[in-house]
Scaffold this motif. Structure first.
Motif, PDB file in Angstrom:
ATOM      1  N   MET A 110       0.816  -1.214   0.000  1.00  0.00           N
ATOM      2  CA  MET A 110       0.000   0.000   0.000  1.00  0.00           C
ATOM      3  C   MET A 110       0.847   1.259   0.000  1.00  0.00           C
ATOM      4  O   MET A 110       0.348   2.341  -0.308  1.00  0.00           O
ATOM      5  N   GLY A 111       2.100   1.144   0.407  1.00  0.00           N
ATOM      6  CA  GLY A 111       2.949   2.326   0.523  1.00  0.00           C
ATOM      7  C   GLY A 111       4.317   2.102  -0.063  1.00  0.00           C
ATOM      8  O   GLY A 111       4.460   1.644  -1.194  1.00  0.00           O
ATOM      9  N   SER A 112       5.346   2.371   0.730  1.00  0.00           N
ATOM     10  CA  SER A 112       6.721   2.256   0.250  1.00  0.00           C
ATOM     11  C   SER A 112       7.092   0.805  -0.009  1.00  0.00           C
ATOM     12  O   SER A 112       6.668  -0.106   0.700  1.00  0.00           O
ATOM     13  N   THR A 113       7.894   0.596  -1.044  1.00  0.00           N
ATOM     14  CA  THR A 113       8.429  -0.739  -1.315  1.00  0.00           C
ATOM     15  C   THR A 113       9.836  -0.889  -0.743  1.00  0.00           C
ATOM     16  O   THR A 113      10.498  -1.897  -0.975  1.00  0.00           O
ATOM     17  N   GLN A 114      10.296   0.105   0.011  1.00  0.00           N
ATOM     18  CA  GLN A 114      11.558  -0.036   0.723  1.00  0.00           C
ATOM     19  C   GLN A 114      11.304  -0.772   2.029  1.00  0.00           C
ATOM     20  O   GLN A 114      10.238  -0.636   2.637  1.00  0.00           O
TER      21      GLN A 114
END
Length: 350
Positions: A307-311
């Motif tokens: 849903m957000g960062s892929t880090q």
């Protein structure tokens, strides 16, 4: 279950990832699946109606009612469970070193396909059993014990156990844990999601599958994430057939994920058979893996959407990868067999 390699090596060897290109560790490195006895399962893609885009959920709520969720905390990890001496072990058991990714691509004849089916069908049954346990107050350690017992009772070995020192028989990744979650004493909470990743080693072959389950009452935005992730996996599978380009898998997955504003976490699928992780690398994003599929080849397709960062950051246990911004991730995985006119899902549960 994915292999881990130092991030510095990934820039030099893009054919050897099985890991997050953008994970960072709390330490110095960033560590980062013919005729069948079962009916062919349809891989026609479906589409989920867009309730909200990921950016809206990550903002003020986008009109979606969401419970406040506490950050994931680790629990106590119990000792690894014993495996009876008569059960054959994979070659990597007994060393804490993470095995190198093998360049040998698994292409099967009729006999080895039947052995792959045996392993994959067992993995699917175990995953179904584990998923039925998901409810509030159950611990991931309880799930691990049930998975372990069912696998060894079938005369198989739980492939994650002892892989590069992994201490448990299954991966359980809850909420913002992107992958490689280690089962522990934490109780599942109402509104959680959990990916359960099962791999078994039976008669010299590995079968690998995973699914994200809903725990109790889960909000609509999270349900959408889980549903779309499964759709992305199926769209990737629908690209497979003899002579097809590997790039088509990532393209179909990316196109569908982008409609909903989800990021694709940088973990990959892999060849599988006698070897747990080998070529080809199956990217779930655009234009990475060159080459073409061959009938009789087996590999996993296992996209992880966020849903957000892929880090992500890896905990000091060396395995647990969690999103840096605490955003939810979902993953689905099947082992597939390439055929002359399509692909057969070997880990499908009837």
């Amino acid at each position: 279950m994915a292999v881990r390699v130092p991030a510095a090596d990934l820039n030099q060897h893009l054919s050897s990832p099985f890991t997050a290109l953008r994970c960072r560790s709390s330490g110095d490195e960033a560590p980062l699946r013919v005729a069948s006895r079962m009916p062919r399962r349809s891989v026609e893609p479906t589409t989920t109606r867009i309730l909200c885009r990921a950016a809206e959920v990550q903002g003020s709520g986008g009109g979606s009612k969401r419970r406040r969720r506490e950050p994931l905390r680790r629990g106590a990890v119990s000792a690894h469970l014993p495996v009876p001496d008569h059960i054959p072990r994979p070659p990597y058991v007994g060393t804490d070193a993470v095995p190198d990714v093998s360049p040998d691509r698994q292409v099967h004849d009729g006999e080895s396909i039947m052995r792959m089916l045996d392993a994959c069908e067992l993995a699917a049954r175990v995953l179904h059993h584990a998923g039925a346990m998901v409810k509030p107050s159950v611990t991931t350690d309880e799930i691990d014990r049930a998975v372990h017992q069912m696998i060894v009772d079938a005369g198989a070995y739980p492939s994650p156990l002892g892989y590069g020192g992994f201490p448990k028989s299954v991966c359980t990744s809850v909420n913002e844990c992107t992958c490689h979650g280690i089962p522990d004493s934490r109780e599942l909470q109402d509104g959680d999601i959990i990916n359960i990743d099962v791999t078994v080693y039976l008669n010299g072959y590995h079968g690998d599958t995973s699914r994200t389950y809903l725990c109790g009452e889960v909000d609509d935005a999270t349900k959408q994430l889980v549903k779309v992730t499964e759709e992305c996996m199926m769209r990737g599978i629908s690209a497979c057939k003899h002579g097809a380009s590997f790039k088509e898998i990532g393209q179909r997955i990316s196109e569908h994920a982008e409609k909903y504003g989800y990021g694709i976490d940088p973990f990959v699928g892999h060849g599988i058979g006698r070897i747990f992780h080998c070529e080809p690398i199956i990217w779930h994003t655009y234009d990475y893996e060159p080459g073409f599929m061959v009938a009789g080849q087996t590999f996993t397709i296992e996209p992880t959407l966020s849903m957000g960062s892929t880090q992500c950051v890896v905990w000091d246990d060396g395995w647990t990868a969690v999103a840096v911004d605490g955003s939810l991730s979902a993953q689905f995985e099947h082992t597939v067999l390439v055929t002359s006119d399509g692909a057969e899902i070997l880990t499908g549960f009837p």
